[in-house]
Write an enzyme that holds these catalytic residues in place. Structure first.
Site, mmCIF file in Angstrom:
data_model
loop_
_atom_site.group_PDB
_atom_site.id
_atom_site.type_symbol
_atom_site.label_atom_id
_atom_site.label_comp_id
_atom_site.label_asym_id
_atom_site.label_seq_id
_atom_site.Cartn_x
_atom_site.Cartn_y
_atom_site.Cartn_z
ATOM 1 N N GLU A 442 -15.297 -13.704 -28.543
ATOM 2 C CA GLU A 442 -14.595 -14.664 -27.699
ATOM 3 C C GLU A 442 -14.197 -14.000 -26.389
ATOM 4 O O GLU A 442 -13.884 -12.812 -26.359
ATOM 5 C CB GLU A 442 -13.347 -15.190 -28.410
ATOM 6 C CG GLU A 442 -13.669 -16.147 -29.534
ATOM 7 C CD GLU A 442 -12.437 -16.784 -30.139
ATOM 8 O OE1 GLU A 442 -12.609 -17.769 -30.860
ATOM 9 O OE2 GLU A 442 -11.315 -16.300 -29.900
ATOM 10 N N SER A 468 -12.481 -18.609 -26.847
ATOM 11 C CA SER A 468 -11.362 -19.044 -27.661
ATOM 12 C C SER A 468 -11.095 -20.517 -27.411
ATOM 13 O O SER A 468 -11.360 -21.040 -26.320
ATOM 14 C CB SER A 468 -10.121 -18.238 -27.281
ATOM 15 O OG SER A 468 -8.949 -18.875 -27.724
#
Length: 553
Positions: A442, A468
């Site tokens: 992420e 994210s």
């Protein structure tokens, strides 16, 4: 009962003896045995209270005449794993979780399963196992964290990540950042916005595998414990009637989940997890379906990180059921889809009496006419790329910029935080895909830095990694094929022009074909970053982000 395989008849006396060694009585052994899949640990805020949720589930099972038997799975906190090598293991843990549940439930033939996840990869991992095993089952999450407060301002974990960028830019001081650090995460639960964990908990409810309220009831609420007890009781009905996930969940159920995804503006990680779950259920879910459903599903909720509302606000406004009730007005929900309540979606929605339209907009007055997520295609992403279009500033929906190329997330984050990235730049981070990362890290640190440094309306970020659920801005991920597989993103050079057109679903590298052909002839893949252990095996088996990053067989 399936558990008879390990407890019935004189030849199973040794097996019963082992149960009795743990304190189980004959009466307990003779009842249906329900596996309680608990992901409690002391490293994830969303899971720190799951021991108590588990006790509530067990109470429900016992009240309904079953014997609960608890076992555990691993779990990673994406926030704590962020921006170091630990993040390479996050997505890869999803497959380990599914595999571990399969191993436990096949070695010990339970009659049913209750899954108790709460955070990012644990939820899809458990649901993948549910479909793979196809035993009567139900999902009950630990619920979302409440928003924090700094003065009168509501804040969350993403506020802290963005605060780092604001500190580097001189916008706030060190004391301001420490105050954010102290108050942003006030207690247990999955982080307070529509990030990946809460997205998946909401979608498990929309899919029909969790009871109404699963996605939004706060972790600290007594209603969360009542829900857990109800789930424990409900699994006994599913076992008695032998109702299994593949009996209930159809393609219509997945379309309902995607419609809710679009209305809520969920995390782009859902585009990895929903296809992976569908694969275990026996369906092929093409990425184009997300665009098809997005085109006819309005974006009704403006939740963090893209908007002002938190999960507690959505819960008070009517929750996932309220969103589905609103979508049903335009035929965007399949009302005949079945759920673990024992009733259809339509029947469940009859109990939704009031929806707060300040949080869940009416379908005739949405935030956006189309859903929160878009799939982009073009010569830079022939198999697709993903963006949370509901969290993109209007100025960035159509933009042509100069490529700034980085071979890792860390290099890009350092460049952003040092001030090397200027308005008009397009940050390209490659070799961070499922194979190349490995593990598809992420990119919250660089995206939060862009926002924190007030570059969100001027700088885009493109990667074959992922983002994210807390990411906002023109952040385009899952670029497929990835660089490690020889995708076009591997051919981008510093200073190239890249055209982004989110309304037209386009992502183009503005370099002529002859030049790209010459670059391809000269291209050589980077050596694998990790050559031993689990991630080395994972990199050899994992498929494209366009197919949910599932493992090949």
């Amino acid at each position: 009962m399936r558990s008879d395989l390990m407890k019935k008849g004189p030849e199973k006396a040794p097996h019963r003896s082992l149960f009795k060694a743990m304190g189980y009585t004959r009466e307990e052994i003779e009842r249906p045995l329900i596996g309680i899949v608990n992901s409690f640990n002391e490293i994830i805020p969303g899971h720190i209270h799951l021991d108590k949720i588990t006790q509530a589930v067990k109470a429900g099972v016992r009240m309904a005449g079953g014997t609960p038997i608890e076992f555990s799975t691993i779990g990673i906190c994406d926030g704590i794993a962020m921006n170091h090598d630990g993040m390479r293991y996050s997505l890869a843990s999803r497959e380990l979780i599914a595999d571990s549940v399969e191993v436990m439930a096949m070695a010990h033939p339970f009659d049913g399963l209750v899954f108790i996840p709460n955070c990012d990869k644990i939820i899809p991992g458990m649901i993948m196992a549910a479909f793979r095993l196809n035993l009567p089952c139900i999902v009950v999450s630990g619920g979302p964290m409440l928003a924090g407060r700094v003065g009168q301002r509501p804040v969350d974990l993403i506020s802290v990540f963005e605060g780092v960028g604001a500190l580097k830019a001189g916008i706030i001081g060190e004391q301001d950042l420490e105050e954010l650090e102290d108050y942003a995460c006030p207690g247990c639960g999955s982080c307070a916005g529509m990030f990946t964990a809460n997205s998946m908990n909401c979608l498990s409810e929309a899919l029909g595998l969790a009871l109404p309220g699963n996605g939004t009831i706060p972790a600290v609420s007594a209603a969360r414990y009542r829900l857990a007890k109800t789930a424990g009781m409900r699994i006994m009905d599913l076992v008695r009637h032998s109702i299994r996930p593949r009996d209930m969940i159809t393609m219509a159920s997945f379309e309902n989940a995607i419609a809710v995804d679009m209305a809520l503006g969920c995390s782009t990680n859902t585009v990895l997890h929903v296809p992976a779950i569908a694969h275990e259920a026996g369906f092929t879910l093409d990425l184009d379906l997300f665009n098809t459903i997005s085109a006819k599903t309005p974006h009704l909720c403006s939740l963090r990180p893209g908007g002002p509302h938190f999960l507690e606000d959505l819960n008070a406004a009517g929750g996932v059921q309220g969103v589905m009730k609103e979508l049903a007005k335009i035929g965007a929900i399949h009302l005949d889809a079945q759920t673990v309540t024992g009733f259809s979606v339509g029947k469940n929605l009859e109990s939704v009496k009031q929806v707060d339209h300040n949080v869940i907009r009416p379908v005739d007055n949405p935030y956006h006419a189309q859903g929160g997520i878009a799939i982009l295609y073009g010569n830079l992403a022939p198999q697709g790329a993903v963006v949370k279009q509901s969290a993109v500033a209007p100025e960035m929906l159509q933009r042509t910029g100069r490529a700034r190329v980085f071979e890792s997330e860390q290099d890009a984050a350092n460049a952003i935080l040092s001030g090397a990235i200027q308005p008009g730049d397009v940050v390209v981070i490659r070799y961070e895909g499922p194979k190349g990362g490995p593990g598809m890290q992420e990119m919250l640190t660089p995206t939060a830095a862009i926002i924190g440094m007030n570059l969100g309306k001027d700088v885009a970020l493109i990667t074959d990694g992922r983002f994210s659920g807390g990411t906002q801005g023109a952040a385009i991920g899952h670029v497929s094929p990835e660089a490690a597989a020889g995708g076009p993103i591997a051919l981008v050079e510093e200073g190239d022009r890249i055209a982004i057109d989110i309304p037209a679903k386009k992502l183009e590298l503005l370099v002529d074909e002859a030049t790209l052909k010459a670059r391809r002839a000269a291209w050589r893949p980077m050596p694998p970053r990790i050559q031993h252990g689990y991630l080395a095996r994972y990199a050899k088996m994992v498929t494209s982000g366009a197919t949910g990053a599932i493992l090949s067989h």
